[in-house]
Write a protein that holds these residues in place. Structure first.
Motif, PDB file in Angstrom:
ATOM      1  N   ALA A 185     -11.527 -17.109 -56.944  1.00  0.00           N
ATOM      2  CA  ALA A 185     -13.278 -17.309 -56.556  1.00  0.00           C
ATOM      3  C   ALA A 185     -13.464 -15.946 -56.123  1.00  0.00           C
ATOM      4  CB  ALA A 185     -13.614 -18.664 -56.227  1.00  0.00           C
ATOM      5  N   PHE A 186     -12.092 -15.376 -55.147  1.00  0.00           N
ATOM      6  CA  PHE A 186     -12.487 -15.239 -54.219  1.00  0.00           C
ATOM      7  C   PHE A 186     -12.202 -13.336 -54.667  1.00  0.00           C
ATOM      8  CE2 PHE A 186     -10.660 -11.976 -51.077  1.00  0.00           C
ATOM      9  CZ  PHE A 186     -11.599 -11.796 -49.155  1.00  0.00           C
ATOM     10  N   GLU A 187     -11.438 -12.663 -55.448  1.00  0.00           N
ATOM     11  CA  GLU A 187     -11.572 -12.315 -56.684  1.00  0.00           C
ATOM     12  C   GLU A 187     -12.305 -11.793 -57.455  1.00  0.00           C
ATOM     13  OE1 GLU A 187      -8.520  -9.861 -60.145  1.00  0.00           O
ATOM     14  OE2 GLU A 187      -7.805 -11.417 -58.776  1.00  0.00           O
ATOM     15  N   ASP A 188     -13.233 -12.848 -58.286  1.00  0.00           N
ATOM     16  CA  ASP A 188     -14.374 -12.730 -58.682  1.00  0.00           C
ATOM     17  C   ASP A 188     -15.525 -12.200 -57.933  1.00  0.00           C
ATOM     18  OD1 ASP A 188     -12.826 -12.805 -61.190  1.00  0.00           O
ATOM     19  OD2 ASP A 188     -13.088 -15.213 -61.343  1.00  0.00           O
ATOM     20  N   ALA A 189     -15.599 -12.893 -56.376  1.00  0.00           N
ATOM     21  CA  ALA A 189     -16.447 -12.349 -55.675  1.00  0.00           C
ATOM     22  C   ALA A 189     -16.600 -11.299 -55.450  1.00  0.00           C
ATOM     23  CB  ALA A 189     -16.121 -13.664 -55.156  1.00  0.00           C
ATOM     24  N   THR A 190     -15.648 -10.623 -55.385  1.00  0.00           N
ATOM     25  CA  THR A 190     -15.598  -9.047 -54.621  1.00  0.00           C
ATOM     26  C   THR A 190     -15.670  -8.258 -56.078  1.00  0.00           C
ATOM     27  OG1 THR A 190     -12.401  -9.364 -55.571  1.00  0.00           O
ATOM     28  CG2 THR A 190     -13.840  -9.354 -52.842  1.00  0.00           C
ATOM     29  N   ASP A 216     -17.084 -16.296 -42.026  1.00  0.00           N
ATOM     30  CA  ASP A 216     -17.034 -14.575 -42.487  1.00  0.00           C
ATOM     31  C   ASP A 216     -16.432 -14.348 -41.341  1.00  0.00           C
ATOM     32  OD1 ASP A 216     -19.853 -15.648 -43.040  1.00  0.00           O
ATOM     33  OD2 ASP A 216     -20.997 -15.385 -41.094  1.00  0.00           O
ATOM     34  N   ILE A 217     -15.864 -13.810 -40.139  1.00  0.00           N
ATOM     35  CA  ILE A 217     -14.856 -13.670 -39.516  1.00  0.00           C
ATOM     36  C   ILE A 217     -12.892 -13.852 -40.507  1.00  0.00           C
ATOM     37  CG2 ILE A 217     -12.889 -13.593 -38.002  1.00  0.00           C
ATOM     38  CD1 ILE A 217     -15.620 -14.641 -36.449  1.00  0.00           C
ATOM     39  N   CYS A 218     -13.005 -14.698 -41.202  1.00  0.00           N
ATOM     40  CA  CYS A 218     -11.533 -15.076 -42.342  1.00  0.00           C
ATOM     41  C   CYS A 218     -11.757 -14.285 -43.269  1.00  0.00           C
ATOM     42  CB  CYS A 218     -11.278 -16.474 -41.820  1.00  0.00           C
ATOM     43  SG  CYS A 218     -11.109 -17.124 -40.741  1.00  0.00           S
ATOM     44  N   VAL A 219     -13.323 -14.672 -44.183  1.00  0.00           N
ATOM     45  CA  VAL A 219     -13.261 -13.964 -45.465  1.00  0.00           C
ATOM     46  C   VAL A 219     -12.772 -12.195 -45.092  1.00  0.00           C
ATOM     47  CG1 VAL A 219     -15.178 -13.501 -47.404  1.00  0.00           C
ATOM     48  CG2 VAL A 219     -14.255 -16.127 -45.689  1.00  0.00           C
ATOM     49  N   ASN A 220     -13.470 -11.640 -44.400  1.00  0.00           N
ATOM     50  CA  ASN A 220     -13.113 -10.500 -43.398  1.00  0.00           C
ATOM     51  C   ASN A 220     -12.199 -10.394 -43.650  1.00  0.00           C
ATOM     52  OD1 ASN A 220     -16.409  -8.428 -43.456  1.00  0.00           O
ATOM     53  ND2 ASN A 220     -16.895 -10.980 -43.383  1.00  0.00           N
ATOM     54  N   PHE A 221     -11.752 -11.048 -43.119  1.00  0.00           N
ATOM     55  CA  PHE A 221      -9.959 -10.284 -42.687  1.00  0.00           C
ATOM     56  C   PHE A 221      -9.162 -10.583 -44.022  1.00  0.00           C
ATOM     57  CE2 PHE A 221     -11.053 -10.077 -38.295  1.00  0.00           C
ATOM     58  CZ  PHE A 221     -10.913  -8.906 -37.861  1.00  0.00           C
ATOM     59  N   ILE A 222      -9.196 -11.746 -44.555  1.00  0.00           N
ATOM     60  CA  ILE A 222      -8.308 -11.378 -46.289  1.00  0.00           C
ATOM     61  C   ILE A 222      -8.283 -10.664 -46.909  1.00  0.00           C
ATOM     62  CG2 ILE A 222      -8.427 -13.095 -48.217  1.00  0.00           C
ATOM     63  CD1 ILE A 222      -9.045 -15.835 -46.245  1.00  0.00           C
ATOM     64  N   LEU A 223     -10.042 -10.139 -46.877  1.00  0.00           N
ATOM     65  CA  LEU A 223     -10.359  -9.224 -47.603  1.00  0.00           C
ATOM     66  C   LEU A 223      -9.768  -8.056 -47.570  1.00  0.00           C
ATOM     67  CD1 LEU A 223     -11.988  -7.493 -49.684  1.00  0.00           C
ATOM     68  CD2 LEU A 223     -14.087  -7.647 -48.091  1.00  0.00           C
ATOM     69  N   ALA A 224      -9.521  -7.133 -45.887  1.00  0.00           N
ATOM     70  CA  ALA A 224      -9.048  -5.946 -45.543  1.00  0.00           C
ATOM     71  C   ALA A 224      -7.362  -6.330 -45.508  1.00  0.00           C
ATOM     72  CB  ALA A 224      -9.533  -6.281 -43.810  1.00  0.00           C
ATOM     73  N   GLY A 225      -7.206  -7.688 -45.442  1.00  0.00           N
ATOM     74  CA  GLY A 225      -5.649  -7.539 -46.089  1.00  0.00           C
ATOM     75  C   GLY A 225      -4.644  -7.747 -46.544  1.00  0.00           C
ATOM     76  N   ARG A 226      -5.494  -8.579 -47.872  1.00  0.00           N
ATOM     77  CA  ARG A 226      -5.045  -9.051 -48.802  1.00  0.00           C
ATOM     78  C   ARG A 226      -4.937  -6.966 -49.671  1.00  0.00           C
ATOM     79  NH1 ARG A 226      -7.288 -10.946 -54.434  1.00  0.00           N
ATOM     80  NH2 ARG A 226      -9.093  -9.264 -54.454  1.00  0.00           N
TER      81      ARG A 226
END
Length: 560
Positions: free
Chosen positions: A244-249, A337-347
């Protein structure tokens, strides 16, 4: 006779002239009637003439503006052609022809107008000197809000400063550093190497980009949410949250090349990529809010479940209290929002960089040999400093060898090789700002209030004016001085941004990449499958469009 003829001829001549005039009148009337009967002929001729004029005028503008600009649609046709091929190379060609900066004119009544630059002087002006005048801006924030909300990636002003300060304190804490190091050892040695070992044993090709994305996704989820999604396991299972995260980006990035009115209408109707985005966001939110609810229960319970001893970002932010009321400082939505942003950056930063790094090594075996030599020297130094009976306890057995943090720090050539990969293939190939007041770039480009600015990091790595004539060559040596790694200006090498928004996780990203790369290279030779197509994908981060299919061969331990 003569007189008679003279008398007759004038009459004859008059009659002849009258007849000719009548005939001419009939012919003229016929032409007029014909023209009146076929007015579309004139219309077509007029349209052809106007079209030729417009085409010549628009194409002439290529010289002064870099791209032809057409009535109503602006430079959109050129952009669409660029999107059909390698978008980043197309952009690089345009910027190189314009000296590093050009203005893109989008279709009439759209917000696709922007200034695009790859000039280090402009970047320093924008990211540092006049930082306050160049926020992310409402266009970027509105475009990514559904995915990133009010998180640090799209936030400005006080919202950004508050998150930045809290995250900075956490990133530099001893507990956080211990968490990142221990989780990385667990993931690399108990999962990554086992998955690669299984593929090597049966001789199967494996998508290394996918494997590395799973590694960093599990790692950053542990750091951000304090949970292990389990993406990197034997069989490489599909994890709903990760999918879901990859499809959303991917769906979000399409908005940047779609007029705002169009994607908003598509969102309202629930069609196209907006339908995909809505469905994907539901999966992301479901996972995030479940974790937040559980963590709040742990924190409220005073430890028992682990909340008291955790050092992940979600736990830290959940524990924060308002100084006046004593209530929770952040809402569930804000924590999400905080966690999703850091996941996007860190992944993506580390995994995408590592994928391009291994592809470049495949094309440059001499660089791989130098990295192995450096690793061998570090292992040899450990062995020489450890008593023989204690060798096993120090991890000297090849299958169990775990690099210590101080050893990873000594990998100067590997650090240079990874930086060189990031120079050529930055994880974030382009980024966005918006000017809030009239400005002038150091190169003379005039910016009116509200102008959107795109800075192209991918292009910067390919500019001779920045890196010299060998800018397209993979040369880690350009980063070394007397064998020691020497960094470059953040406005010349912008893979981790610059100025006040310099990436908080830069040091961890390098540690993560070096630890994973050294652990793999020490054990395996990685060869890209013959004929496998490699090209960048248009996304928020620089994925390989077709992944990276590789085959692994165990190193000959007798030669180590």
């Amino acid at each position: 006779m003569s007189a008679t003829m003279d008398a007759v001829m004038p009459g004859a001549a008059g009659a002849h002239n009258a007849t000719a005039a009548a005939a001419a009148g009939r012919r003229g009337g016929g032409i007029v009637a014909g023209m009146m009967a076929f007015p579309e002929v004139q219309t077509v001729e007029l349209l052809v003439a106007v079209s030729i004029f417009v085409a010549i005028h628009s194409l002439r503008q290529r010289r002064s503006q870099g791209l032809p600009s057409w009535p109503l649609v602006g430079m959109l046709p050129s952009l669409l052609l660029g999107l059909r091929g390698d978008m980043y190379e197309w952009l690089t060609g345009v910027l190189a022809s314009r000296g590093g900066t050009f203005t893109f004119h989008g279709p009439w009544l759209t917000n696709l107008h922007c200034v695009v630059t790859s000039d280090p002087r402009n970047l320093e002006h924008m990211l540092k000197t006049k930082f306050g005048s160049f926020p992310k801006g409402p266009y970027f924030r509105d475009t990514v809000r559904d995915l990133l909300g009010d998180g640090i990636f799209g936030a400005d002003d006080e919202v950004w400063r508050r998150q930045r300060k809290a995250a900075s304190l956490e990133f530099h804490s001893a507990e956080f550093r211990a968490l990142t190091a221990s989780s990385l050892v667990e993931l690399v040695h108990r999962r990554l190497l086992r998955v690669l070992g299984d593929a090597e044993e049966v001789g199967d090709a494996v998508d290394l980009q996918d494997v590395l994305l799973r590694l960093t996704f599990d790692n950053v989820c542990m750091i951000a949410f304090g949970v292990d999604p389990g993406c990197l396991r034997p069989g490489l299972p599909e994890i709903p949250f990760a999918k879901a995260f990859e499809d959303a980006t991917e769906a979000t990035i399409v908005r940047f090349v779609t007029p705002t009115a169009v994607w908003r209408a598509m969102r309202a109707l629930g069609v196209g990529h907006e339908r995909v985005l809505q469905r994907s966001l539901a999966g992301v939110d479901r996972f995030a809010y479940d974790v937040i609810r559980q963590r709040k229960e742990e924190v409220a319970g005073g430890g028992g479940g682990g909340g008291g001893g955790r050092s992940d970002l979600l736990t830290i932010f959940t524990k924060m209290r308002d100084a006046d009321t004593g209530a929770a400082a952040y809402s569930d939505k804000f924590l999400r929002d905080i966690c999703v942003n850091f996941i996007l950056a860190g992944r993506d930063t580390s995994s995408v960089a590592l994928a391009w790094f291994f592809w470049l090594l495949n094309k440059n075996p001499a660089v791989e040999a130098k990295i192995l030599e450096e690793i061998d020297d570090i292992v040899a130094a450990r062995r020489s400093s450890s008593p023989a009976p204690a060798a096993a306890a120090n991890g000297a057995d090849e299958d169990d060898l775990v690099f210590h943090p101080e050893e990873v720090k000594k990998m100067e050539y590997l650090h240079a090789a990874l930086s060189e990969a990031l120079r050529l293939y930055p994880s974030v190939p382009v980024d966005h700002k918006e000017v809030v007041e009239d400005e002038v770039f150091p190169d003379g480009t005039v910016l009116k209030k509200g102008t959107k600015v795109i800075y192209a990091m991918y292009t910067m790595g390919r500019m001779e004016s920045i890196w010299g004539e060998d800018c397209r060559e993979y040369k880690p040596e350009r980063w070394l001085r007397d064998g020691r790694f020497m960094g470059e200006s953040a406005y010349k090498f912008t893979a981790f941004n610059g100025g006040p928004r310099l990436c908080l996780g830069k040091d961890f990203a390098y540690y993560q990449m070096k630890f994973a790369a050294a652990s793999i290279l020490r054990r395996y030779h990685v060869r890209v499958v013959d004929g496998h197509p490699v090209a960048p994908k248009m996304a928020l981060t620089m994925y390989m469009k077709h992944g990276l299919k590789v085959k692994l061969t165990k190193r000959d331990k007798s030669k180590l």
